[in-house]
Design a protein around this motif. Structure first.
Motif, PDB file in Angstrom:
ATOM      1  N   ALA A  69       0.646  -1.529   0.230  1.00  0.00           N
ATOM      2  CA  ALA A  69       0.040   0.124  -0.071  1.00  0.00           C
ATOM      3  C   ALA A  69       0.745   1.239   0.225  1.00  0.00           C
ATOM      4  O   ALA A  69       0.742   2.242  -1.087  1.00  0.00           O
ATOM      5  CB  ALA A  69      -0.736  -0.173   1.565  1.00  0.00           C
ATOM      6  N   ASP A  70       2.172   1.402   0.764  1.00  0.00           N
ATOM      7  CA  ASP A  70       2.339   2.416   1.353  1.00  0.00           C
ATOM      8  C   ASP A  70       4.023   2.138   0.391  1.00  0.00           C
ATOM      9  O   ASP A  70       4.798   1.613   1.007  1.00  0.00           O
ATOM     10  CB  ASP A  70       2.378   2.931   2.296  1.00  0.00           C
ATOM     11  CG  ASP A  70       3.434   4.618   2.755  1.00  0.00           C
ATOM     12  OD1 ASP A  70       3.424   4.974   1.321  1.00  0.00           O
ATOM     13  OD2 ASP A  70       3.145   4.680   3.587  1.00  0.00           O
ATOM     14  N   PRO A  71       4.428   2.796  -0.914  1.00  0.00           N
ATOM     15  CA  PRO A  71       5.438   3.209  -1.052  1.00  0.00           C
ATOM     16  C   PRO A  71       7.290   3.441   0.126  1.00  0.00           C
ATOM     17  O   PRO A  71       8.036   3.275  -0.427  1.00  0.00           O
ATOM     18  CB  PRO A  71       5.997   3.995  -2.510  1.00  0.00           C
ATOM     19  CG  PRO A  71       4.555   4.467  -2.188  1.00  0.00           C
ATOM     20  CD  PRO A  71       3.532   4.146  -1.094  1.00  0.00           C
ATOM     21  N   ASP A  72       6.189   3.852   1.319  1.00  0.00           N
ATOM     22  CA  ASP A  72       7.577   4.137   1.976  1.00  0.00           C
ATOM     23  C   ASP A  72       8.022   3.860   2.067  1.00  0.00           C
ATOM     24  O   ASP A  72       9.566   3.117   2.750  1.00  0.00           O
ATOM     25  CB  ASP A  72       6.942   5.098   2.914  1.00  0.00           C
ATOM     26  CG  ASP A  72       6.879   6.599   2.203  1.00  0.00           C
ATOM     27  OD1 ASP A  72       7.564   7.490   0.710  1.00  0.00           O
ATOM     28  OD2 ASP A  72       5.799   7.219   2.552  1.00  0.00           O
ATOM     29  N   VAL A  73       7.384   2.155   2.497  1.00  0.00           N
ATOM     30  CA  VAL A  73       7.900   0.850   3.498  1.00  0.00           C
ATOM     31  C   VAL A  73       8.912   0.966   2.552  1.00  0.00           C
ATOM     32  O   VAL A  73       9.474  -0.525   3.126  1.00  0.00           O
ATOM     33  CB  VAL A  73       7.150  -0.059   3.778  1.00  0.00           C
ATOM     34  CG1 VAL A  73       7.170  -1.510   3.975  1.00  0.00           C
ATOM     35  CG2 VAL A  73       5.644   0.668   4.765  1.00  0.00           C
ATOM     36  N   ARG A  74       8.811   0.322   1.069  1.00  0.00           N
ATOM     37  CA  ARG A  74       9.969  -0.240   0.627  1.00  0.00           C
ATOM     38  C   ARG A  74      11.109   0.380   0.415  1.00  0.00           C
ATOM     39  O   ARG A  74      12.794   0.195   0.390  1.00  0.00           O
ATOM     40  CB  ARG A  74       8.974  -0.423  -1.200  1.00  0.00           C
ATOM     41  CG  ARG A  74       8.355  -2.176  -0.515  1.00  0.00           C
ATOM     42  CD  ARG A  74       8.056  -2.766  -2.321  1.00  0.00           C
ATOM     43  NE  ARG A  74       7.293  -0.760  -3.184  1.00  0.00           N
ATOM     44  CZ  ARG A  74       6.264  -0.273  -2.521  1.00  0.00           C
ATOM     45  NH1 ARG A  74       5.223  -1.484  -1.859  1.00  0.00           N
ATOM     46  NH2 ARG A  74       5.437   0.165  -3.416  1.00  0.00           N
ATOM     47  N   THR A  75      10.851   1.711   0.300  1.00  0.00           N
ATOM     48  CA  THR A  75      12.149   2.743   0.409  1.00  0.00           C
ATOM     49  C   THR A  75      13.134   2.371   1.979  1.00  0.00           C
ATOM     50  O   THR A  75      14.076   2.467   2.033  1.00  0.00           O
ATOM     51  CB  THR A  75      11.300   3.890   0.348  1.00  0.00           C
ATOM     52  OG1 THR A  75      10.916   4.104  -0.783  1.00  0.00           O
ATOM     53  CG2 THR A  75      13.181   5.027   0.810  1.00  0.00           C
ATOM     54  N   ASP A  76      11.647   2.481   2.928  1.00  0.00           N
ATOM     55  CA  ASP A  76      12.878   2.314   4.572  1.00  0.00           C
ATOM     56  C   ASP A  76      13.124   0.754   4.582  1.00  0.00           C
ATOM     57  O   ASP A  76      14.449   0.375   4.819  1.00  0.00           O
ATOM     58  CB  ASP A  76      11.871   2.244   5.322  1.00  0.00           C
ATOM     59  CG  ASP A  76      10.994   3.890   5.748  1.00  0.00           C
ATOM     60  OD1 ASP A  76      11.784   4.807   4.974  1.00  0.00           O
ATOM     61  OD2 ASP A  76      10.440   3.747   6.508  1.00  0.00           O
ATOM     62  N   LEU A  77      12.386  -0.250   3.824  1.00  0.00           N
ATOM     63  CA  LEU A  77      13.639  -2.105   3.866  1.00  0.00           C
ATOM     64  C   LEU A  77      14.988  -1.264   3.013  1.00  0.00           C
ATOM     65  O   LEU A  77      15.391  -1.894   3.102  1.00  0.00           O
ATOM     66  CB  LEU A  77      12.151  -2.736   3.645  1.00  0.00           C
ATOM     67  CG  LEU A  77      11.487  -2.964   3.880  1.00  0.00           C
ATOM     68  CD1 LEU A  77      10.084  -3.725   3.568  1.00  0.00           C
ATOM     69  CD2 LEU A  77      11.459  -3.826   5.396  1.00  0.00           C
ATOM     70  N   LEU A  78      14.601  -0.613   1.952  1.00  0.00           N
ATOM     71  CA  LEU A  78      16.204  -0.026   1.748  1.00  0.00           C
ATOM     72  C   LEU A  78      17.252   0.301   2.166  1.00  0.00           C
ATOM     73  O   LEU A  78      18.104  -0.061   1.968  1.00  0.00           O
ATOM     74  CB  LEU A  78      16.065   0.263   0.438  1.00  0.00           C
ATOM     75  CG  LEU A  78      15.174  -0.811  -0.990  1.00  0.00           C
ATOM     76  CD1 LEU A  78      14.672   0.513  -2.130  1.00  0.00           C
ATOM     77  CD2 LEU A  78      16.012  -1.750  -1.353  1.00  0.00           C
ATOM     78  N   THR A  79      17.076   1.013   2.835  1.00  0.00           N
ATOM     79  CA  THR A  79      17.622   2.050   3.476  1.00  0.00           C
ATOM     80  C   THR A  79      17.727   1.146   4.580  1.00  0.00           C
ATOM     81  O   THR A  79      19.234   0.776   4.896  1.00  0.00           O
ATOM     82  CB  THR A  79      17.333   2.726   4.567  1.00  0.00           C
ATOM     83  OG1 THR A  79      16.058   4.210   3.325  1.00  0.00           O
ATOM     84  CG2 THR A  79      17.374   3.355   5.337  1.00  0.00           C
ATOM     85  N   ALA A  80      17.250   0.665   5.090  1.00  0.00           N
ATOM     86  CA  ALA A  80      18.082  -0.814   6.128  1.00  0.00           C
ATOM     87  C   ALA A  80      18.537  -2.038   6.218  1.00  0.00           C
ATOM     88  O   ALA A  80      19.726  -2.032   6.063  1.00  0.00           O
ATOM     89  CB  ALA A  80      15.801  -1.516   7.084  1.00  0.00           C
ATOM     90  N   LEU A  81      18.149  -2.497   4.782  1.00  0.00           N
ATOM     91  CA  LEU A  81      19.401  -3.182   3.949  1.00  0.00           C
ATOM     92  C   LEU A  81      21.046  -2.799   3.443  1.00  0.00           C
ATOM     93  O   LEU A  81      22.180  -2.978   3.986  1.00  0.00           O
ATOM     94  CB  LEU A  81      19.281  -4.038   2.463  1.00  0.00           C
ATOM     95  CG  LEU A  81      18.067  -4.721   2.338  1.00  0.00           C
ATOM     96  CD1 LEU A  81      16.928  -5.609   1.573  1.00  0.00           C
ATOM     97  CD2 LEU A  81      18.479  -5.680   3.300  1.00  0.00           C
ATOM     98  N   ASP A  82      20.686  -1.351   2.775  1.00  0.00           N
ATOM     99  CA  ASP A  82      21.944  -0.233   3.344  1.00  0.00           C
ATOM    100  C   ASP A  82      22.608  -0.615   4.510  1.00  0.00           C
ATOM    101  O   ASP A  82      23.758  -0.857   4.257  1.00  0.00           O
ATOM    102  CB  ASP A  82      21.955   0.790   2.758  1.00  0.00           C
ATOM    103  CG  ASP A  82      21.058   0.922   1.108  1.00  0.00           C
ATOM    104  OD1 ASP A  82      21.824   0.281   0.318  1.00  0.00           O
ATOM    105  OD2 ASP A  82      20.628   1.868   0.545  1.00  0.00           O
ATOM    106  N   SER A  83      22.051  -0.402   5.444  1.00  0.00           N
ATOM    107  CA  SER A  83      22.529   0.036   6.910  1.00  0.00           C
ATOM    108  C   SER A  83      23.448  -1.393   7.156  1.00  0.00           C
ATOM    109  O   SER A  83      24.677  -1.519   7.622  1.00  0.00           O
ATOM    110  CB  SER A  83      21.960   0.531   7.332  1.00  0.00           C
ATOM    111  OG  SER A  83      21.048  -0.522   8.326  1.00  0.00           O
TER     112      SER A  83
END
Length: 156
Positions: A69-83
């Motif tokens: 539903a919210d594409p921000d979730v996928r953005t935040d997941l990529l940020t988490a994987l980057d960290s």
């Protein structure tokens, strides 16, 4: 104590299986929604009740079920994987560039396979769930996902 309930079990009369390979063109790092393709596969084979299995044939891409539903979730997941697996790490394996080893780590943290129950020819996903291929490399790739179904055919 938890309140547990379930629908009655149903015997599968005539087992069937089917398999196809889905090629997913990625644009580089990110999530590609493949839910529609999974649903189309199940319709095409006349699936009824059973189990869909998806398998990503790569070590630097993976599969997940995540909020759709919210594409921000996928953005935040990529940020988490980057960290968790930064490109700036001191990785020994860097033959294919600085995104290579982090991509392998991210695949290990997520997964290359998913099993999804199917009823009445549809995956039993939750209201806000979608099926995604995650590209962990920076450049575009053609990724293969094996779609399999084991169960019965839809009733006419």
């Amino acid at each position: 104590m938890a309140d547990l309930s379930r629908t009655p079990a149903r015997r599968i009369a005539a087992p069937t299986s089917a398999q196809a390979v889905l090629t997913v063109q990625t644009r580089g790092q990110g999530f590609t929604d493949i839910t529609r393709e999974l649903r189309a596969f199940l319709r095409e084979i006349g699936a009824g009740t059973g189990l869909a299995h998806l398998f990503c044939r790569h070590t630097s891409a993976s599969l997940t079920i995540q909020e759709n539903a919210d594409p921000d979730v996928r953005t935040d997941l990529l940020t988490a994987l980057d960290s968790l697996a930064p490109r700036s790490g001191r990785w020994v394996h860097d033959v294919e560039g600085p995104d290579d080893m982090p991509a392998h780590i991210r695949t290990m943290l997520t997964d290359t396979g998913l099993a999804i129950p199917v009823a009445q020819g549809a995956p039993l996903l939750g209201t806000w769930q979608g099926v995604y291929l995650i590209e962990h490399r920076d450049r575009p790739h053609a990724r293969e996902v094996v779609l399999s179904f084991l169960g019965d055919c839809a009733e006419a």
